[in-house]
Design an enzyme around this catalytic site. Structure first.
Site, PDB file in Angstrom:
ATOM      1  N   CYS A 126      15.326  22.662  21.856  1.00  0.00           N
ATOM      2  CA  CYS A 126      15.651  24.066  22.133  1.00  0.00           C
ATOM      3  C   CYS A 126      14.874  25.074  21.286  1.00  0.00           C
ATOM      4  CB  CYS A 126      17.131  24.331  21.869  1.00  0.00           C
ATOM      5  SG  CYS A 126      18.259  23.338  22.809  1.00  0.00           S
ATOM      6  N   LEU A 241      14.955 -12.923  10.893  1.00  0.00           N
ATOM      7  CA  LEU A 241      15.347 -12.300   9.625  1.00  0.00           C
ATOM      8  C   LEU A 241      15.406 -10.805   9.901  1.00  0.00           C
ATOM      9  CD1 LEU A 241      12.989 -14.039   7.026  1.00  0.00           C
ATOM     10  CD2 LEU A 241      15.262 -14.738   7.782  1.00  0.00           C
ATOM     11  N   ILE A 248      14.002  -5.871  16.012  1.00  0.00           N
ATOM     12  CA  ILE A 248      15.021  -6.717  16.644  1.00  0.00           C
ATOM     13  C   ILE A 248      16.064  -5.854  17.377  1.00  0.00           C
ATOM     14  CG2 ILE A 248      16.940  -8.293  16.086  1.00  0.00           C
ATOM     15  CD1 ILE A 248      14.221  -9.652  16.046  1.00  0.00           C
ATOM     16  N   GLU A1220      13.450  31.753  30.856  1.00  0.00           N
ATOM     17  CA  GLU A1220      12.380  30.998  31.506  1.00  0.00           C
ATOM     18  C   GLU A1220      10.960  31.531  31.298  1.00  0.00           C
ATOM     19  OE1 GLU A1220      14.455  29.426  35.555  1.00  0.00           O
ATOM     20  OE2 GLU A1220      14.274  31.574  35.303  1.00  0.00           O
TER      21      GLU A1220
HETATM   22  C1  LIG Z   1      11.014   4.658  16.580  1.00  0.00           C
HETATM   23  C2  LIG Z   1      10.025   3.683  16.006  1.00  0.00           C
HETATM   24  C3  LIG Z   1       8.732   4.121  15.729  1.00  0.00           C
HETATM   25  C4  LIG Z   1       7.795   3.235  15.202  1.00  0.00           C
HETATM   26  N1  LIG Z   1       6.526   3.686  14.966  1.00  0.00           N
HETATM   27  C5  LIG Z   1       5.598   2.817  14.483  1.00  0.00           C
HETATM   28  C6  LIG Z   1       4.253   3.244  14.250  1.00  0.00           C
HETATM   29  O1  LIG Z   1       3.900   4.407  14.483  1.00  0.00           O
HETATM   30  N2  LIG Z   1       3.372   2.332  13.779  1.00  0.00           N
HETATM   31  C7  LIG Z   1       3.734   1.033  13.499  1.00  0.00           C
HETATM   32  O2  LIG Z   1       2.910   0.267  13.043  1.00  0.00           O
HETATM   33  N3  LIG Z   1       4.988   0.616  13.713  1.00  0.00           N
HETATM   34  C8  LIG Z   1       5.915   1.469  14.209  1.00  0.00           C
HETATM   35  N4  LIG Z   1       7.186   1.031  14.430  1.00  0.00           N
HETATM   36  C9  LIG Z   1       7.492  -0.383  14.170  1.00  0.00           C
HETATM   37  C10 LIG Z   1       8.125  -0.598  12.818  1.00  0.00           C
HETATM   38  O3  LIG Z   1       7.249  -0.290  11.780  1.00  0.00           O
HETATM   39  C11 LIG Z   1       8.536  -2.053  12.738  1.00  0.00           C
HETATM   40  O4  LIG Z   1       9.531  -2.263  13.715  1.00  0.00           O
HETATM   41  C12 LIG Z   1       9.106  -2.408  11.406  1.00  0.00           C
HETATM   42  O5  LIG Z   1       8.175  -2.314  10.380  1.00  0.00           O
HETATM   43  C13 LIG Z   1       9.679  -3.806  11.449  1.00  0.00           C
HETATM   44  O6  LIG Z   1      10.380  -4.027  10.251  1.00  0.00           O
HETATM   45  P1  LIG Z   1      11.941  -4.330  10.231  1.00  0.00           P
HETATM   46  O7  LIG Z   1      12.277  -4.603   8.837  1.00  0.00           O
HETATM   47  O8  LIG Z   1      12.692  -3.258  10.868  1.00  0.00           O
HETATM   48  O9  LIG Z   1      11.967  -5.621  11.137  1.00  0.00           O
HETATM   49  P2  LIG Z   1      13.177  -6.340  11.809  1.00  0.00           P
HETATM   50  O10 LIG Z   1      13.482  -5.717  13.129  1.00  0.00           O
HETATM   51  O11 LIG Z   1      14.301  -6.432  10.854  1.00  0.00           O
HETATM   52  O12 LIG Z   1      12.519  -7.771  12.032  1.00  0.00           O
HETATM   53  C14 LIG Z   1      11.408  -7.868  12.856  1.00  0.00           C
HETATM   54  C15 LIG Z   1      10.861  -9.297  12.950  1.00  0.00           C
HETATM   55  O13 LIG Z   1      10.184  -9.637  11.740  1.00  0.00           O
HETATM   56  C16 LIG Z   1      10.627 -10.885  11.244  1.00  0.00           C
HETATM   57  N5  LIG Z   1      10.620 -10.779   9.797  1.00  0.00           N
HETATM   58  C17 LIG Z   1      11.037  -9.724   9.066  1.00  0.00           C
HETATM   59  N6  LIG Z   1      10.814  -9.977   7.765  1.00  0.00           N
HETATM   60  C18 LIG Z   1      10.298 -11.203   7.685  1.00  0.00           C
HETATM   61  C19 LIG Z   1       9.869 -12.004   6.616  1.00  0.00           C
HETATM   62  N7  LIG Z   1       9.956 -11.600   5.372  1.00  0.00           N
HETATM   63  N8  LIG Z   1       9.377 -13.223   6.887  1.00  0.00           N
HETATM   64  C20 LIG Z   1       9.295 -13.676   8.161  1.00  0.00           C
HETATM   65  N9  LIG Z   1       9.677 -12.951   9.216  1.00  0.00           N
HETATM   66  C21 LIG Z   1      10.166 -11.734   8.970  1.00  0.00           C
HETATM   67  C22 LIG Z   1      12.016 -11.062  11.806  1.00  0.00           C
HETATM   68  O14 LIG Z   1      12.341 -12.415  11.935  1.00  0.00           O
HETATM   69  C23 LIG Z   1      11.919 -10.353  13.142  1.00  0.00           C
HETATM   70  O15 LIG Z   1      11.454 -11.254  14.112  1.00  0.00           O
HETATM   71  C24 LIG Z   1       8.146   1.884  14.948  1.00  0.00           C
HETATM   72  C25 LIG Z   1       9.450   1.440  15.215  1.00  0.00           C
HETATM   73  C26 LIG Z   1      10.379   2.333  15.743  1.00  0.00           C
HETATM   74  C27 LIG Z   1      11.763   1.845  16.057  1.00  0.00           C
HETATM   75  S1  FES Z   2      18.201  20.217  20.664  1.00  0.00           S
HETATM   76 FE1  FES Z   2      18.001  21.348  18.845  1.00  0.00          FE
HETATM   77  S2  FES Z   2      19.319  23.026  19.156  1.00  0.00           S
HETATM   78 FE2  FES Z   2      19.337  21.984  21.096  1.00  0.00          FE
END
Ligand SMILES: Cc1cc2nc3c(=O)[nH]c(=O)nc-3n(C[C@H](O)[C@H](O)[C@H](O)COP(=O)(O)OP(=O)(O)OC[C@H]3O[C@@H](n4cnc5c(N)ncnc54)[C@H](O)[C@@H]3O)c2cc1C
Ligand code: FES
Ligand code: FES
Length: 1289
Positions: A126, A241, A248, A1220
């Site tokens: 907005c 993990l 995940i 608008e």
């Molecule tokens: C909205 C959004 C925007 C994003 N934008 C970007 C971006 O611009 N650029 C980019 O590069 N990424 C981006 N990502 C991805 C994000 O960086 C990865 O999802 C994140 O780093 C994964 O880490 P996690 O700890 O959340 O993984 P989890 O979801 O907790 O785990 C992911 C996987 O990794 C495995 N794993 C985790 N740790 C280990 C370990 N130590 N050893 C073995 N396996 C392991 C798990 O088994 C699982 O399969 C984005 C994600 C989201 C949701």
């Molecule tokens: S979405 Fe931010 S004020 Fe409506």
């Protein structure tokens, strides 16, 4: 997830659902944890929609309700966003508040950069972000304020420092020519960090024991030691993990991945350890990206520059990964192991020769993070029982350089289209390449190494000759199939070349300090002009929106026995329904009913513009996403499970139609087709100097209101009555539709709208259709039924702005005068007519007096989801075609487009092409003031000089005018009613027909009532919009809500004030309360209805003439951009808007509309891209795929001015509608980009008109620049492959 736990279990509904996938920030909360290692408390913001509750053991969670409330004390963060008018519909506000609150907990005096970073993961549809930033910047240490009390008694704060040049407005200052500001900062609540909630002492413990949570479908195990973790992984090798759950979580939610066992190692200390050696640093794989970023920043400060090349390259990427909330939880190990094709970290880590320490029962080992490790889409060479313990990142050596370059659909918080890591090591003291590593993301199933290209360069000097040969090898090495998932194949291929070239520029700079491209323009504060009629009164529920107390539809507490409805939609674009088998669905525990068309007791259709549309498809489906049936269950999850097993048997029908070209070929149109003509176009073409034919395609636009479609239908249990609570713009239409669907009179259905979390035209017809289906469910079950669409469902089902193909033929003289124009518009309506007969033809003249003008518009019937109204209702599409035509004329004549615009503008009292008389005086004033205030002439010259000096960056400018008609062309819609009660204590309750959607209508109505009754606004309350209080209302649309309802409220208040006159005369010195009391005793009615019989407008399409508008709102906008020709990225350097909105009732609300609308237009014309697969399936179903503007997209300098001395006899208090019109001014950025591209093309020897379709995404912009790199990409032969996405319209 924490979000549903907060909302459903704890009834803490301040935290909002916006997308469920970490992409919007509406669900932001603060998580605090005790850090045993440092014995400190860590506070971080996180997305509650991705936070598993099981993982919060030992953590304290603070939600928006916890930091302040109207019942206790409002927190300064909540107060400041509200007072700065940073909350319109308010749905994003709690998330914004929590991001800022968390920042202040860690940094009580942040910098503007800190604020920008903290808010990078929060979307607002907005406001245009400026007022939010304005409110929060008051916390910055560097801010210096001075207070002025002007003669008119209004405090004004002049702000000396600025953020990105945003401007400030205070109507009080305008008289004195001072820089104005819209809110008084004199008495802001101070921030006192000592008063914040303390971390619960009982949570200051060290993890002792492992834990297991056993759920219905998942066992969650949380070990505390590395040995235990290794054993668990050996026992359950397939169990993921989960650390940040950012991979995940979305996989489970959106792709239906099943994980019966989850291991959560967040309490295993070894995974978070950091160890430094002389060779580099070992970073625990569990460390969040924010922690990694902070660590590397520290190392960069501490170490000599030559050692930090890889660290700086990583930092460059880390700043772009997701928003702050994502970076706070996502782990580095998770990012690496997820092995995304476009991971930003893996190319840098791989090119930087980083290593992983891996542990398992088999022992410990170190492996290189390279192409042998990253083996495929989401696949690594890790064995299932192996765990990444840490990542080793080496220091760089002398003569070693590293680059990390990326291109993404949005500058921040967007996955990259192509991303890269490039490392080069030179033989000491020379330019000869000793080592080279080039890795890309986004050009294959996983990170790709360009080893052949490297081999072609290694051993040779780094110079143009070497590189130009290397480009040929690279082009051959990194080839993509034309059907590559994600599309943009030519663009991606050209990016591999241009990112390498950009790296080359960096290297040249480092080696020889030779190339310097120009920097962005300096930031200067602007001024705005305001009238003195209204005051910048804060949005009436801004504070409750900021504290999370504001109740949206899904925040309404559940009633006893309430059910949930989930829609089942078609998976085929065009097919006969041969049967719907719901047997299995009905067996899912909790499922109560499945509603099909046969269950609708009354009318199975709804009619909006005279065309019947099926509520639920019975015999045939005509698009993917069409509603077929609905599953009702005790919980939403159960309803989803039921919906997943409904079996619909289809028989495909041949040749679905998706594009307007296909529709034209098959003459697949909705009626009416319309034509309008002034003069004699055919003959005029004979008499002109030049004729040119062109076309432009404009993509659709998703509404992306932050609150998805939501409703609760409650049967009252007697007299066939239903109460319907819904988020919509037209409660009367919902009421009528529901009554017809159930076959009951309208007087049994009452619709209630408290507030709407954004609508923009998308909550009229579509909401009513879903409300009808939900009502059938409530009717049959006799229980309350709630339907709240998930973001992906909402985007799939409810349609968008109409994509349009515009074709034109224009005849003009050599002096620039346009004599004749013939314009054809083909709108892609989708599978139903809905509101597809747009205002296209009424606005094809925009601001120009073309004597011979013809327009023809067609609504094409296709097998895509039905499109619907969207802010501007066809005008933004129509005018873009006209302005593009003018641009082409300018290019044909080799002149600036602004000159051609001026030559052809309406100059005196004129008739439009539909014979409507108007005076363009204020249009011309807006134009002249805009040029003057933006310093257009000198900046145009400066841009020319800049372009001459810079080969790969170009600047462009455009000034765009607007003349926008206000009110409904259908006369009967121009009416409104109100009901005003005065209670015996003097308090006043106002009801009117407008719905509050963030546009501030309730605030303005309070102001109207306050003026008419001569009482402060604090006496006046507006509770909701209800069909029981005010019947037969018209939609809140067409920028006409305030005009119509304001007059109705005024009318009722005048009646009441007149009635009180005798008691006022009896006691002239009495108070309001005393008069009211007296009036009651004297049996004077204290309740009145008000009515406004608005303009009798019409448009006679037979005669091609009419009076379709009450008046015009005018404006002009100058934007300047800087385009990076190698990647197509652009930055809006400056925008100046001048608008004529008469005498504003509430300048802060109106300026909020102007800014928000402009930014939405900027999104439409430059970044928002809906994509459909070749079989008509919408691919962009959430913020991860569909990018709306974020805080990084606001112009570096953004000035808004209101035209002074403008009167409007046609609307209340001489004001004008503004919701608008300004959206179209966002096209100034589009045309500025086009201007910059023209400069790039001119340098490559290409003059004259060229095609740039809308949105001008980086892909289109880059390809249009036609650089040496894009020219190298051989075009794929049309028809030889199936593209990933359709080119809609
Ligand atoms: C909205 C959004 C925007 C994003 N934008 C970007 C971006 O611009 N650029 C980019 O590069 N990424 C981006 N990502 C991805 C994000 O960086 C990865 O999802 C994140 O780093 C994964 O880490 P996690 O700890 O959340 O993984 P989890 O979801 O907790 O785990 C992911 C996987 O990794 C495995 N794993 C985790 N740790 C280990 C370990 N130590 N050893 C073995 N396996 C392991 C798990 O088994 C699982 O399969 C984005 C994600 C989201 C949701
Ligand atoms: S979405 Fe931010 S004020 Fe409506
Ligand atoms: S709802 Fe959580 S980020 Fe959108």
């Amino acid at each position: 997830m924490l979000l549903s736990y907060l909302r459903d279990r704890l009834r803490l509904t301040g935290t909002k659902y916006g997308c469920g996938g970490g992409g919007c920030g509406a669900c932001t909360v603060m998580v605090s944890r005790y850090q045993p290692g440092t014995k400190t408390i860590l506070h971080y913001s996180a997305n509650a929609c991705l936070l598993p509750v099981c993982q919060l053991q030992g953590a304290a969670v603070t939600t928006v309700e916890g930091i302040g409330s109207t019942k206790t004390r409002v927190h300064p963060v909540q107060e400041r966003i509200a007072r700065a008018h940073g909350s319109q519909c308010g749905f994003c506000t709690p998330g914004m508040v929590m991001s800022m609150y968390t920042l202040l907990r860690n940094t009580p005096q942040p910098t503007m950069e800190d604020i920008r970073e903290a808010l990078g993961g929060n979307l607002c549809r907005c406001t245009g972000y400026r007022p939010i930033v304005d409110g929060f910047r008051t916390f910055c240490q560097v801010e210096i304020f001075t207070t002025n009390l002007h003669s008119h008694g209004v405090y004004c704060m002049k702000q000396i420092s600025s953020f990105q040049g945003s401007s400030f407005y205070c109507p009080a200052c305008v008289f004195q020519g001072l820089p104005p500001q819209l809110f008084d900062q004199g008495d802001l609540l101070p921030l006192d960090p000592t008063q914040e909630l303390i971390f619960p002492p009982e949570l200051i413990t060290e993890p002792q024991m492992s834990q297991r949570f056993i759920g219905e479908n998942i066992v969650w195990i949380s070990p505390v030691s590395l040995d235990e973790l290794i054993q668990l992984k050996a026992d359950h090798p397939q169990a993921p993990l989960v650390i940040g759950n950012t991979n995940i979580g979305p996989d489970i939610k959106f792709k239906g991945a099943l994980h019966p066992i989850i291991i959560s190692p967040t309490r295993v200390q070894e995974l978070f350890a950091v160890t430094r050696t002389a060779q580099g640093v070992y970073i625990g794989a569990g460390c969040s990206l924010s922690v990694v970023k902070a660590l590397l920043e520290g190392l960069v400060q501490e170490l000599p520059e030559e050692k930090t090349e890889i660290y700086r390259a990583l930092l460059q990427q880390l700043g772009n990964v997701g928003g702050q909330q994502i970076r706070n939880v996502a782990s580095i190990g998770g990012n690496i192991v997820s092995a995304y094709p476009n991971s930003d970290l893996n190319p840098v880590l791989a090119a930087g020769s980083c290593k992983l320490s891996v542990v398992s029962k088999g022992g410990r080992k170190e492996i290189l993070l390279n192409k042998d490790f990253l083996v495929g889409f989401g696949k690594t060479s890790l064995k299932p029982d192996e765990i990444v313990l840490s990542v080793f990142i080496p220091v760089s050596r002398k003569w070693e350089f590293m680059g990390a370059l990326r291109q993404a659909p949005r500058k921040e918080n967007a996955l990259a289209t192509v991303t890269s890591g490039i490392r080069v090591m030179f033989t000491e003291g020379s330019s000869v390449v000793k080592e080279l590593s080039i890795c890309y993301g986004g050009v294959g199933p996983c990170t790709v190494s360009a080893s052949r290209t490297c081999a072609a360069i290694i051993g040779r000097p780094w110079n143009e000759q070497t590189l130009s040969e290397a480009y040929t090898v690279l082009l051959d090495e990194i080839s993509l199939s034309p059907s590559h998932p994600g599309g943009k194949v030519d663009f991606r291929r050209s990016l591999t070349l241009s990112l390498l070239f950009k790296f080359n520029l960096q290297i040249l700079h480092k080696l020889w300090e030779m190339v310097r491209t120009g920097s962005l323009l300096p930031v200067v504060n602007g001024q705005s002009v305001d009238d003195q009629v209204g005051r910048p009164v804060m949005h009436h529920s801004a504070i409750s929106q900021a504290t999370g107390e504001a109740v949206y539809c899904d925040d309404i507490p559940k009633t006893d026995g309430e059910l949930h409805l989930v829609l089942v939609t078609s998976t085929r674009p065009h097919a006969k329904i041969r049967g719907i088998d719901v047997t299995e669905a009905l067996q899912v525990p909790g499922v109560v009913d499945v509603i099909t068309s046969k269950d609708i007791p009354g009318k199975k259709f709804r009619t909006f513009t005279g065309v019947d549309e099926e509520l639920l498809a019975e015999n045939e489906v005509s698009c993917v996403g069409q509603m077929v049936c609905a599953v009702i269950a005790d919980t939403r999850e159960q309803a989803k499970r039921g919906a997943a097993v409904v079996k619909i048997h289809y028989e495909d029908l041949p040749e679905p139609v998706f594009t307007v070209e296909e529709a034209m070929e098959k003459k697949s149109y909705f009626q009416p087709q319309r034509t309008i003509e002034r003069g004699n176009v055919t003959q005029a073409f004979e008499e002109v100097d030049q004729v040119y034919e062109g076309e432009i395609r404009l993509g659709g636009q998703e509404h992306f209101y932050m609150e998805t479609q939501s409703m609760v239908v409650v049967p009252s249990g007697e007299d066939r009555e239903l109460r319907v609570y819904l988020s919509c713009q037209h409660p009367t239409y919902a009421q009528e539709s529901i009554a017809e669907t159930l076959g009951i009179p309208s007087n049994r259905v009452s619709c209630h709208v408290k507030r709407v979390g954004g609508a923009f035209g998308g909550k009229v017809t579509k909401t009513s259709a879903i409300a009808c289906i939900t009502s059938v469910a409530a009717w049959r079950s006799g229980r309350a039924v709630r339907c709240v669409l998930e973001r992906g469902e909402d985007m799939l089902i409810t349609g968008a702005r109409h994509p349009v193909l515009g074709r034109y033929k224009v005849g003009f003289m050599n002096d620039g005068k346009i004599i004749a124009a013939d314009l054809h518009y083909y709108a892609n309506s989708g599978n139903t007519a809905d509101e597809s007969v747009l205002k296209v033809l009424l606005h094809l003249d925009n601001a120009y007096n073309v004597p011979n003008l013809r327009g023809h518009s067609v609504a094409c019937k296709t097998n895509l989801p039905s499109n619907t109204a969207f802010r501007g209702f066809g005008v933004p599409q129509s005018m873009l075609v006209t302005e593009n035509m003018i641009n082409d004329v300018a290019m044909k004549l080799g002149r600036n487009a602004e000159e051609i615009r001026e030559i052809n503008m309406y100059k005196e009292v004129s008739l439009t092409h539909y014979k409507f008389q108007f005076d363009p005086k204020n249009l011309l004033r807006c134009w002249d003031e805009c040029k003057e205030k933006s310093d257009y002439d000198s900046r145009r010259q400066a841009a020319g000089e800049f372009n001459q000096k810079n080969r790969w960056k170009k600047r462009g400018l455009a000034v765009i005018p607007i003349k926008y008609g206000i009110a409904f062309s259908e006369g009967f819609l121009n009416q409104a009613a109100s009901l005003v009660h005065i209670y015996k204590d003097g308090s006043v309750l106002v009801s009117h027909g407008g719905t509050e959607m963030g546009q501030g209508i309730h605030t303005k109505m309070q102001q109207v009532a306050s003026r008419e009754l001569h009482i402060p606004t604090s006496f006046i309350h507006i509770t909701e919009t209800s069909t029981s209080a005010v019947p037969n209302t018209c939609p809140s649309a067409a920028s006409f809500g305030t005009d119509a309802n304001g007059m109705a409220v005024k009318n009722a208040c005048e009646t009441l004030y007149r009635r009180l006159e005798p008691v006022r005369k009896q006691n002239p010195t009495g108070t309001w309360e005393s008069w009211v009391k007296k009036a009651f005793l004297q049996k004077i009615s204290l309740s009145a209805t008000g009515y406004y019989r608005g303009h009798d407008l019409y448009m006679d399409w037979e005669k091609q003439e009419g009076q379709p508008y009450a008046y015009f709102t005018y404006g002009a906008c100058c934007s300047e951009v800087e385009v990076d020709c190698l990647s197509g990225d652009y930055r809006t350097v400056r925008t100046d808007i001048v608008t004529d909105i008469g005498r504003s009732i509430n300048p802060s609300v109106d300026i909020g509309q102007i800014e928000g609308s402009f930014i939405q237009g900027l999104g439409l014309y430059t970044m928002e891209e809906l994509q459909f697969s070749p079989s008509g399936v919408l691919l962009t179903r959430g913020p991860s795929q569909y990018k709306i503007p974020a805080i990084c997209d606001i112009p570096l300098q953004f000035n808004v001015y209101l035209l002074s001395d403008s009167d409007n006899p046609h609307a209340i208090y001489s004001s004008k509608g503004i919701g608008e019109p300004v959206l179209f001014l966002g096209s100034s950025v589009f045309f500025a980009i086009k201007d910059a591209v023209a400069a790039a093309r001119a340098e490559a020897g290409m003059d004259g008109p060229f095609t740039l379709d809308s949105p001008a995404t980086p892909e289109r912009t880059c390809l249009a620049c036609n650089t040496d790199f894009t020219q190298k990409i051989p075009p794929s032969r049309p028809g030889s492959f199936k593209p990933w996405a359709l080119n809609i319209p």
